[in-house]
Enzyme design. Structure first.
Site: not given
Ligand code: SAM
Length: 264
Positions: A85-87, A90, A107, A151, A204
């Site tokens: 869950c990369c977006a 960071g 993501d 994440d 978080c």
């Molecule tokens: C906490 S944020 C991640 C922050 C990121 N790791 C960073 O450090 O910048 C959670 C992410 O999970 C993604 N997400 C939610 N459900 C998901 C799924 N089923 N598969 C993949 N990504 C998912 C969201 O789009 C969001 O970008």
């Protein structure tokens, strides 16, 4: 405002000197070896070397992901890592600044994923980016990962000091839905880890349902999972099989970390 230096382009002591020369008041972070605190926030373009990729903005607690995953990657340079869950990227970027790994960053939100691409380009880093759903496996090529970062999407209750609107936007009914999604992500991704490989689960959040209780339930239903979260660290407090950081005004956001190893 907390910064993370790009260790491929210098160390934080040298960057601190550049900040001070440029007229900023700053200090080193306490827990993250790559972090600096800028006493007065400014536009990122005013940061020395920002456009060239010398530095990024990232909370100190978020920077600890690399500390946790690092020991699992260090003996295997070139290891295959999934950032599930990369977006906006960071933690992806921090891992790539520190380790020579083959990283698949995934993501489910295409708009947010585009930001990862921009960030990696600015920092001179590269990963395979994939728009996909981590609760499914239709994107997986069958090769096991040495390490996985999950994440997870969460309530964001740990970042309220920086995003007070969360208090207004979140509904109590969001929490069970998020807990269920986190649990599905854990179960779907775990078998993709090689035996002996490690997963870092992060949120978080400061809510136990999303954190220590989530991991306790996962460990109870997953025979080959053991917790290896380090407890002799300067940050956070023990929380079940993980560690909980609470938000601190002068320092970091609220965060939860658990490191898990697949036995075998
Ligand atoms: C906490 S944020 C991640 C922050 C990121 N790791 C960073 O450090 O910048 C959670 C992410 O999970 C993604 N997400 C939610 N459900 C998901 C799924 N089923 N598969 C993949 N990504 C998912 C969201 O789009 C969001 O970008």
């Amino acid at each position: 405002m907390t910064l993370r230096i790009n260790r491929r382009r210098g160390d934080r002591e040298a960057y601190l000197a550049r900040l001070i020369d440029a007229g900023h008041e700053a200090r080193l972070c306490t827990h993250s070896p790559d972090g600096l605190v800028l006493e007065t926030p400014c536009d990122v373009q005013a940061l020395p070397g920002f456009a060239e990729g010398d530095v990024s903005v990232q909370d100190e607690a978020a920077q600890l992901t690399a500390e946790l995953l690092g020991p699992c990657l260090a003996p295997r340079p070139g290891g295959r890592v999934l950032d599930a869950c990369c977006a906006p990227g960071g933690k992806t970027a921090h891992l790539l600044e520190l380790f020579d790994v083959d990283l698949l960053a995934l993501d489910s939100d295409a708009t947010r994923l585009a930001r990862v691409e921009d960030t990696l380009a600015r920092l001179g880093l590269s990963a395979t980016l994939l728009h996909a759903d981590a609760t499914q496996r239709d994107w997986w090529n069958g090769t096991l990962f040495d390490a996985i970062l999950l994440d997870a999407p969460c309530s964001g209750s740990g970042v309220i000091r920086r995003h007070p609107d969360i208090k207004r936007l979140r509904r109590p009914s969001d929490i069970p839905r998020l807990v269920e999604l986190q649990s599905r992500l854990l179960d779907n991704l775990w078998p993709l880890l090689r035996p002996g490989g490690s997963m870092v689960y992060a949120t978080c959040s400061v809510l136990r349902e999303e954190n220590d209780e989530q991991i306790e339930a996962f460990l109870a239903r997953t025979e080959d999972a053991i917790a290896t979260t380090p407890q002799e660290v300067s940050w956070g407090r023990p929380a079940g099989a993980g560690r909980q950081l609470l938000p601190e005004t002068e320092s970091h956001d609220g965060f939860f970390y658990a490191r898990l190893k697949r036995q075998g």
